[in-house]
Each structure stands twice: as structure tokens, then as C-alpha cells.
Design a protein around this motif. Sequence first.
Motif, short mmCIF file in Angstrom:
data_model
loop_
_atom_site.label_atom_id
_atom_site.label_comp_id
_atom_site.label_asym_id
_atom_site.label_seq_id
_atom_site.Cartn_x
_atom_site.Cartn_y
_atom_site.Cartn_z
N LEU A 163 -35.05 1.50 -0.36
CA LEU A 163 -35.13 1.11 -1.77
C LEU A 163 -36.44 0.38 -2.03
O LEU A 163 -36.90 -0.39 -1.19
N PHE A 164 -37.00 0.61 -3.20
CA PHE A 164 -38.30 0.05 -3.54
C PHE A 164 -38.31 -0.46 -4.98
O PHE A 164 -37.57 0.04 -5.83
N TRP A 165 -39.18 -1.41 -5.22
CA TRP A 165 -39.57 -1.77 -6.58
C TRP A 165 -41.09 -1.67 -6.67
O TRP A 165 -41.81 -2.23 -5.83
N TYR A 166 -41.55 -0.95 -7.69
CA TYR A 166 -42.97 -0.82 -7.96
C TYR A 166 -43.27 -1.41 -9.33
O TYR A 166 -42.43 -1.39 -10.23
N VAL A 167 -44.50 -1.88 -9.51
CA VAL A 167 -44.95 -2.39 -10.79
C VAL A 167 -46.15 -1.57 -11.23
O VAL A 167 -46.99 -1.17 -10.41
N GLN A 168 -46.19 -1.30 -12.52
CA GLN A 168 -47.32 -0.57 -13.09
C GLN A 168 -47.86 -1.38 -14.26
O GLN A 168 -47.19 -1.50 -15.30
N TYR A 169 -49.05 -1.91 -14.11
CA TYR A 169 -49.69 -2.61 -15.20
C TYR A 169 -50.31 -1.59 -16.15
O TYR A 169 -50.59 -0.46 -15.75
N PRO A 170 -50.55 -1.96 -17.39
CA PRO A 170 -51.06 -1.00 -18.38
C PRO A 170 -52.29 -0.24 -17.89
O PRO A 170 -53.24 -0.84 -17.39
N ASN A 171 -52.18 1.07 -18.02
CA ASN A 171 -53.28 1.98 -17.68
C ASN A 171 -53.71 1.90 -16.22
O ASN A 171 -54.87 2.14 -15.88
N GLN A 172 -52.78 1.55 -15.36
CA GLN A 172 -53.07 1.47 -13.94
C GLN A 172 -52.06 2.26 -13.13
O GLN A 172 -51.04 2.74 -13.66
N GLY A 173 -52.33 2.43 -11.85
CA GLY A 173 -51.40 3.10 -10.95
C GLY A 173 -50.28 2.17 -10.53
O GLY A 173 -50.08 1.10 -11.10
N LEU A 174 -49.55 2.58 -9.52
CA LEU A 174 -48.39 1.83 -9.05
C LEU A 174 -48.76 0.87 -7.93
O LEU A 174 -49.59 1.17 -7.09
N GLN A 175 -48.09 -0.25 -7.93
CA GLN A 175 -48.26 -1.23 -6.86
C GLN A 175 -46.88 -1.58 -6.31
O GLN A 175 -45.96 -1.85 -7.07
N LEU A 176 -46.75 -1.56 -5.00
CA LEU A 176 -45.47 -1.89 -4.38
C LEU A 176 -45.20 -3.39 -4.48
O LEU A 176 -46.02 -4.21 -4.07
N LEU A 177 -44.04 -3.73 -5.04
CA LEU A 177 -43.62 -5.13 -5.12
C LEU A 177 -42.88 -5.54 -3.85
O LEU A 177 -43.14 -6.60 -3.28
N LEU A 178 -41.92 -4.71 -3.47
CA LEU A 178 -41.12 -4.99 -2.29
C LEU A 178 -40.33 -3.75 -1.91
O LEU A 178 -40.25 -2.80 -2.69
N LYS A 179 -39.77 -3.80 -0.72
CA LYS A 179 -38.98 -2.68 -0.25
C LYS A 179 -37.87 -3.17 0.67
O LYS A 179 -38.02 -4.19 1.34
N TYR A 180 -36.77 -2.43 0.68
CA TYR A 180 -35.68 -2.69 1.60
C TYR A 180 -35.53 -1.48 2.52
O TYR A 180 -35.31 -0.36 2.06
N LEU A 181 -35.67 -1.75 3.80
CA LEU A 181 -35.49 -0.68 4.78
C LEU A 181 -34.23 -0.92 5.59
O LEU A 181 -33.42 -0.01 5.81
N SER A 182 -34.04 -2.15 6.05
CA SER A 182 -32.86 -2.52 6.82
C SER A 182 -32.90 -4.04 7.00
O SER A 182 -33.83 -4.71 6.54
N GLY A 183 -31.87 -4.58 7.65
CA GLY A 183 -31.88 -6.01 7.95
C GLY A 183 -31.37 -6.84 6.79
O GLY A 183 -30.45 -6.45 6.08
N SER A 184 -32.00 -7.98 6.59
CA SER A 184 -31.57 -8.92 5.56
C SER A 184 -31.52 -8.24 4.20
O SER A 184 -32.45 -7.54 3.81
N THR A 185 -30.44 -8.49 3.48
CA THR A 185 -30.28 -7.83 2.19
C THR A 185 -31.11 -8.48 1.09
O THR A 185 -31.28 -7.90 0.02
N LEU A 186 -31.62 -9.66 1.34
CA LEU A 186 -32.49 -10.32 0.38
C LEU A 186 -33.94 -10.08 0.80
O LEU A 186 -34.37 -10.50 1.87
N VAL A 187 -34.66 -9.42 -0.07
CA VAL A 187 -36.02 -9.04 0.26
C VAL A 187 -36.98 -9.79 -0.65
O VAL A 187 -36.81 -9.80 -1.86
N LYS A 188 -37.98 -10.38 -0.07
CA LYS A 188 -38.99 -11.09 -0.86
C LYS A 188 -40.25 -10.24 -0.93
O LYS A 188 -40.66 -9.62 0.05
N GLY A 189 -40.84 -10.21 -2.13
CA GLY A 189 -42.03 -9.41 -2.32
C GLY A 189 -43.20 -10.23 -2.81
O GLY A 189 -43.21 -11.45 -2.71
#
Lengths: 116, 114
Positions: free
Chosen positions: B33-59
Motif C-alpha cells: 500500500l502506498f500514498w503519493y502526493v502530487q503538487y500542482p503541475n508536478q509529478g508524483l512523490q511517494l509519501l509512505l508505503k506499507y510492505l510488511s511489519g508495523s502497521t503504523l507507517v511514518k512518511g
Amino acid sequence: GAVVSQHPSWVICKSGTSVKIECRSLDFQATTMFWYRQFPKQSLMLMATSNEGSKATYEQGVEKDKFLINHASLTLSTLTVTSAHPEDSSFYICSAPSDTREETQYFGPGTRLLVL
Amino acid sequence: AQSVTQLDSQVPVFEEAPVELRCNYSSSVSVYLFWYVQYPNQGLQLLLKYLSGSTLVKGINGFEAEFNKSQTSFHLRKPSVHISDTAEYFCAVSVLNRDDKIIFGKGTRLHILP
């Protein structure tokens, strides 16, 4: 860190012409790249998966003869919009998975296409 | 097939207030699972991702998200937003194989009010 570039960043063309968009991984190799299309105020829709050394895999509903994809090398994929029409105007974004960091994708800055 | 639902198309919030952007996913197999952010007129930037392990993910930028398998959710939170957080936020999933395809939600536009 890893960077993916796209060229051009924006392009305006006449209806009926073809437009080529390049996607490059600048400091890593990418055997796979992905092409997305994003219409205004909408999400990214995966168009196709570009595979180095083999044919691209297209998502359902995407015309492979209209959106030609060539993965020429381990650092370059191109998307050619053939016989472009105004409805093809969109923001095209490519991405490449990292070859070292698990499940990390690097996205290009996007190419804005306007077909008149 | 996998799908991602972002229930809120727009979220207005006052500066320095907390915010939660909701994301629910559907999949018959395990996913990243991922969260990405897109600022106006820009591409995507990864905020954070969950692959496994702790369910609380800091980005980055003070954001965090919590994976809840029973509720199939991956909501994004920030305790105090700043005007610079104004952007489009996309939740996304990727299946746990070598396919690497990422499926995006429709996005949530975060409006920071002064």
C-alpha cells in the motif's frame, strides 16, 4: 537518489500528427517501465507496461496501435501517440521500479499533451 | 482484481488542524500500500508505503498511515497541516508479485484554509 526524466515536459500539436514522449531512468536500469495517463482532476490510469526486449503489455481498452511503446534500452522507453486527436490531450506520466529498493517506483515529472 | 477507494474527493481543513484522508482497498491477495502526493503541475512523490511489519507507517513531511487489515483500510493522517500541504493525494496498491503494477485511487484534494 534515483530519478526518472520525461521529455518533453509539454507539447502542443495539431490533430492528426504523431507525438513521441521519452521516459528515461537516469541513474538506474529499468527492465520495466509503466505509462499512465491522467485527465484533469482525475486519477492516474495505467495504460501499459513497457518491457525491455519484448512487446509492451497494454491494459484493457488501450489501443496498442494508437499508443506505440518502445523500450529501446534499459534506461529508455518511448510512448508515441499516433494520429493524435483532441481527446488524447492529457498528462502522461511514466514510472520505473527501483532495481534496489523493494517496491519503490520512481515517477517522471509528466508530459502535458495538448492536441489542437 | 485490486481496487482502491478514496471516499473523499476534496477535504478542506484549517491550517495547523489535524487531517485524515481515507483509503480503502479491495484485493483477494496480499498487497503493498502506498500514498503519493502530487503538487500542482508536478509529478508524483511517494509519501509512505506499507510492505510488511508495523502497521503504523511514518512518511515524509510529517505524514503517517495505519494499515488495518480487518477493515482493509490505509488512512493517511497528519496532526497539524501547513499551507504547503495543499495538493492531491493518491492512495495506491500493488500486488505482491513481480508485476510491479500500481493501481491508484481517484485522489483526494487537500485544501488548507488560512
